[in-house]
Design an enzyme around this catalytic site. Sequence first.
Site, PDB file in Angstrom:
ATOM      1  N   HIS A  14       0.869  -1.189   0.000  1.00  0.00           N
ATOM      2  CA  HIS A  14       0.000   0.000   0.000  1.00  0.00           C
ATOM      3  C   HIS A  14       0.898   1.229   0.000  1.00  0.00           C
ATOM      4  O   HIS A  14       1.270   1.758   1.044  1.00  0.00           O
ATOM      5  CB  HIS A  14      -0.907  -0.020   1.232  1.00  0.00           C
ATOM      6  N   HIS A  16       1.422   4.847  -2.401  1.00  0.00           N
ATOM      7  CA  HIS A  16       1.085   5.744  -3.513  1.00  0.00           C
ATOM      8  C   HIS A  16       2.366   6.431  -3.967  1.00  0.00           C
ATOM      9  O   HIS A  16       2.961   7.191  -3.208  1.00  0.00           O
ATOM     10  CB  HIS A  16       0.055   6.775  -3.065  1.00  0.00           C
ATOM     11  N   HIS A 194      -9.478   0.941  -1.533  1.00  0.00           N
ATOM     12  CA  HIS A 194      -9.467   1.567  -0.220  1.00  0.00           C
ATOM     13  C   HIS A 194     -10.877   1.483   0.366  1.00  0.00           C
ATOM     14  O   HIS A 194     -11.852   1.854  -0.295  1.00  0.00           O
ATOM     15  CB  HIS A 194      -9.079   3.041  -0.342  1.00  0.00           C
ATOM     16  N   GLU A 197     -11.337   3.189   5.937  1.00  0.00           N
ATOM     17  CA  GLU A 197     -10.368   4.121   6.529  1.00  0.00           C
ATOM     18  C   GLU A 197     -11.172   5.218   7.229  1.00  0.00           C
ATOM     19  O   GLU A 197     -11.314   5.236   8.436  1.00  0.00           O
ATOM     20  CB  GLU A 197      -9.456   4.712   5.459  1.00  0.00           C
ATOM     21  N   ASP A 275       1.875   3.963   2.860  1.00  0.00           N
ATOM     22  CA  ASP A 275       0.842   4.824   2.278  1.00  0.00           C
ATOM     23  C   ASP A 275       1.444   5.985   1.481  1.00  0.00           C
ATOM     24  O   ASP A 275       1.712   5.855   0.289  1.00  0.00           O
ATOM     25  CB  ASP A 275      -0.098   5.330   3.369  1.00  0.00           C
ATOM     26  N   ASP A 276       1.635   7.138   2.120  1.00  0.00           N
ATOM     27  CA  ASP A 276       2.196   8.344   1.497  1.00  0.00           C
ATOM     28  C   ASP A 276       3.318   8.857   2.393  1.00  0.00           C
ATOM     29  O   ASP A 276       3.168   9.851   3.103  1.00  0.00           O
ATOM     30  CB  ASP A 276       1.109   9.415   1.338  1.00  0.00           C
TER      31      ASP A 276
END
Length: 335
Positions: A14, A16, A194, A197, A275-276
């Site tokens: 996961h 990005h 997704h 969340e 994630d980011d």
Amino acid sequence: MRDFIQGLPKVELHLHIEGTLEPDLMFELAQRNGVHIPFSTPEQVRAAYDFHNLQSFLDIYYQGANVLIHEQDFYDLTWAYLQHCHADNVIHTEIFFDPQTHTDRGVAFATVINGISRALADGREQLGISSELIMCFLRHLDEASAFATLEMALPYRDKIIAVGLDSSEQGNPPEKFARVFAKAREAGFLTVAHAGEEGTADNIRDAMSLLGVSRVDHGVACSQDEALMNELAANRMPLTVCPLSNTRLKVFDKMSEHNITDLLRRGLCVTINSDDPAYFGGYMTDNFMAVAEALPLNHKELAQFTLNAIEASFITDAAKQQLAERTCAYLAQHS
């Protein structure tokens, strides 16, 4: 514990790629491409990374992506991420990219995917990091835009293993994209999404039933529904959880309140991801450390996150066995 985590083989599911755009690279690309950004220094960018929810993050995330224009930009972005993977002993990664973020600005689909893919190929050859690429639809855009993006992706079927669904979960439920995902599956793509969340446990159920996903990205809201948790455990439906992201976006107020340990001990196929990371303050080792420092976990449980990620990955059974043996050998050395 840090030494064990640093050396532990890791698999990321996961991530990005646009979310790995560090402030220094953002400034370099802005200057290289003559793009104005509303910050004078990288330090000002870092100071702006104080988010109170998902949307406040997305606003600056899409703003930063404006500096990505040429194939070399996407190569440089991806290569910088792979350097972090190498430092954190990430042995396999499955990367999200958001073509609509770029095609809506006039950047060609080919420019985006060729830059990313070229870097991933170099990562395999030079760093020994295997990888897959997942194309995500932006759920705040309409179904027609998603269908158009899917058509753009078809000539690159050999480079894209799956399609996903990201961006604002609130107000954009899975059913909005059920027809697009059906067409993607017909074209031979695997699917992820997704869900759970910011949204409820119902979004997790709908992602599985309406989108036919092979794994759920985030999914932490499953703890709202005891029956769903039992179903996820029984079916080994993977959850790609992002601990630092969850706390930075206030899904949990602090890491000690995160449910990831409970999910693991309930037998769910839960994994750790970043994630980011440029925006949320940590790559894979940082996420593992944040969990280990806040929650009681032993070496075997930490290694189980990697074994779960290997199980959930989109690689061959032979490759899974090889990575699992490597992880178990490392654990045995540190028992």
